[in-house]
Scaffold this active site. Sequence first.
Site, PDB file in Angstrom:
ATOM      1  N   LYS A 134     -24.072  14.041  -3.430  1.00 41.69           N
ATOM      2  CA  LYS A 134     -23.466  12.737  -3.246  1.00 41.69           C
ATOM      3  C   LYS A 134     -22.045  12.702  -3.807  1.00 41.69           C
ATOM      4  O   LYS A 134     -21.264  11.801  -3.507  1.00 41.69           O
ATOM      5  CB  LYS A 134     -24.289  11.678  -4.007  1.00 41.69           C
ATOM      6  CG  LYS A 134     -25.748  11.644  -3.639  1.00 41.69           C
ATOM      7  CD  LYS A 134     -26.517  10.731  -4.602  1.00 41.69           C
ATOM      8  CE  LYS A 134     -27.995  10.896  -4.410  1.00 41.69           C
ATOM      9  NZ  LYS A 134     -28.757  10.368  -5.553  1.00 41.69           N
TER      10      LYS A 134
ATOM     11  N   ASP B  56     -21.398  12.021 -11.547  1.00 45.21           N
ATOM     12  CA  ASP B  56     -22.341  11.170 -12.276  1.00 45.21           C
ATOM     13  C   ASP B  56     -22.847  11.804 -13.562  1.00 45.21           C
ATOM     14  O   ASP B  56     -22.730  13.005 -13.781  1.00 45.21           O
ATOM     15  CB  ASP B  56     -23.563  10.880 -11.401  1.00 45.21           C
ATOM     16  CG  ASP B  56     -24.488  12.101 -11.276  1.00 45.21           C
ATOM     17  OD1 ASP B  56     -23.981  13.202 -10.985  1.00 45.21           O
ATOM     18  OD2 ASP B  56     -25.704  11.953 -11.508  1.00 45.21           O
TER      19      ASP B  56
ATOM     20  N   ASP C 269     -18.053  23.865 -10.563  1.00 46.92           N
ATOM     21  CA  ASP C 269     -18.406  24.117 -11.955  1.00 46.92           C
ATOM     22  C   ASP C 269     -18.645  25.626 -12.076  1.00 46.92           C
ATOM     23  O   ASP C 269     -17.706  26.404 -12.249  1.00 46.92           O
ATOM     24  CB  ASP C 269     -19.676  23.295 -12.226  1.00 46.92           C
ATOM     25  CG  ASP C 269     -19.807  22.880 -13.678  1.00 46.92           C
ATOM     26  OD1 ASP C 269     -19.665  23.756 -14.522  1.00 46.92           O
ATOM     27  OD2 ASP C 269     -20.060  21.702 -13.941  1.00 46.92           O
TER      28      ASP C 269
ATOM     29  N   GLU D  46     -15.451  18.846  -1.662  1.00 50.46           N
ATOM     30  CA  GLU D  46     -16.303  18.758  -2.867  1.00 50.46           C
ATOM     31  C   GLU D  46     -15.600  17.982  -3.968  1.00 50.46           C
ATOM     32  O   GLU D  46     -14.365  17.957  -4.043  1.00 50.46           O
ATOM     33  CB  GLU D  46     -16.611  20.166  -3.387  1.00 50.46           C
ATOM     34  CG  GLU D  46     -17.969  20.696  -2.972  1.00 50.46           C
ATOM     35  CD  GLU D  46     -19.139  20.007  -3.691  1.00 50.46           C
ATOM     36  OE1 GLU D  46     -19.003  18.862  -4.162  1.00 50.46           O
ATOM     37  OE2 GLU D  46     -20.203  20.643  -3.766  1.00 50.46           O
TER      38      GLU D  46
HETATM   39  C1  PRP Z   1     -22.347  18.930  -8.286  1.00 46.76           C
HETATM   40  C2  PRP Z   1     -21.090  19.032  -7.427  1.00 46.76           C
HETATM   41  C3  PRP Z   1     -21.257  20.348  -6.737  1.00 46.76           C
HETATM   42  C4  PRP Z   1     -22.002  21.175  -7.756  1.00 46.76           C
HETATM   43  C5  PRP Z   1     -21.040  22.042  -8.473  1.00 46.76           C
HETATM   44  O1  PRP Z   1     -23.368  18.413  -7.507  1.00 46.76           O
HETATM   45  O2  PRP Z   1     -20.981  17.969  -6.512  1.00 46.76           O
HETATM   46  O3  PRP Z   1     -21.992  20.250  -5.544  1.00 46.76           O
HETATM   47  O4  PRP Z   1     -22.621  20.276  -8.688  1.00 46.76           O
HETATM   48  O5  PRP Z   1     -21.676  22.832  -9.424  1.00 46.76           O
HETATM   49  P1  PRP Z   1     -21.668  24.437  -9.387  1.00 46.76           P
HETATM   50  O6  PRP Z   1     -20.261  24.875  -9.119  1.00 46.76           O
HETATM   51  O7  PRP Z   1     -22.121  24.812 -10.775  1.00 46.76           O
HETATM   52  O8  PRP Z   1     -22.623  24.906  -8.349  1.00 46.76           O
HETATM   53  P2  PRP Z   1     -24.792  17.969  -8.093  1.00 46.76           P
HETATM   54  O9  PRP Z   1     -25.769  19.074  -7.858  1.00 46.76           O
HETATM   55  O10 PRP Z   1     -24.625  17.480  -9.485  1.00 46.76           O
HETATM   56  O11 PRP Z   1     -25.193  16.794  -7.101  1.00 46.76           O
HETATM   57  P3  PRP Z   1     -24.423  15.405  -6.779  1.00 46.76           P
HETATM   58  O12 PRP Z   1     -23.196  15.760  -5.961  1.00 46.76           O
HETATM   59  O13 PRP Z   1     -25.412  14.632  -5.977  1.00 46.76           O
HETATM   60  O14 PRP Z   1     -24.066  14.747  -8.091  1.00 46.76           O
END
Ligand code: PRP
Length: 183
Positions: free
Chosen positions: A47, A163, A107, A103
């Site tokens: 999201k 979030d 992370d 995106e």
């Molecule tokens: C977050 C963000 C990316 C991912 C990045 O999504 O939107 O998709 O984490 O992290 P990484 O580089 O360690 O893989 P999340 O899974 O928290 O879902 P959300 O977007 O619904 O908050």
Amino acid sequence: MELSDIESDLTSVLYTEEQIHAAIAEVARAVEVDYAGREPLLVGVLKGAVMVMADFARELKLNAQMDWMAVSSYGSGTKSSGVVRILKDLDTDLHGRDVIIVEDIIDSGLTLSWLLENLKSRGAASVEIFALLRKPEAAKVHVDVKYVGFEIPNEFVVGYGLDFAEKYRNLRGVGVLAPHVYS
Ligand code: PRP
């Protein structure tokens, strides 16, 4: 919601709404040049990417389509397990399309590195990434990201789609969450 509305939940303000919009506009100008004469497909990852997508798509002076994916990045709540599951897939056939993944944050890079390969394997003509935020210190894998808004320190950031336990996504800016909120 303004950053000032939840001041006590934050240790600092990283980027205001104005700074974010300026960064998105800069990326949009670059994309207009790089994709002149083409109609890219913007793929938002739910999201977190909702806010970036809404602002970026409207800022672009190019015809562009939007589609969405939902993936679960982490197995059983443990960060960065590398397990990626598709919860909602695209409606669009990617054959011959120029795809830009949109995106909120990179992370560890595990989600995007998986997604990049997955979308390339569907016959897209090209797949590039626009991430508003990137944490270079948190990287576990290298991901080729063509467009980045800001490189940020490895801190717990919220707002503008990001979030903590589903809260703070509707903040207009991005701030560092105070430890008392999550510890
Ligand atoms: C977050 C963000 C990316 C991912 C990045 O999504 O939107 O998709 O984490 O992290 P990484 O580089 O360690 O893989 P999340 O899974 O928290 O879902 P959300 O977007 O619904 O908050």
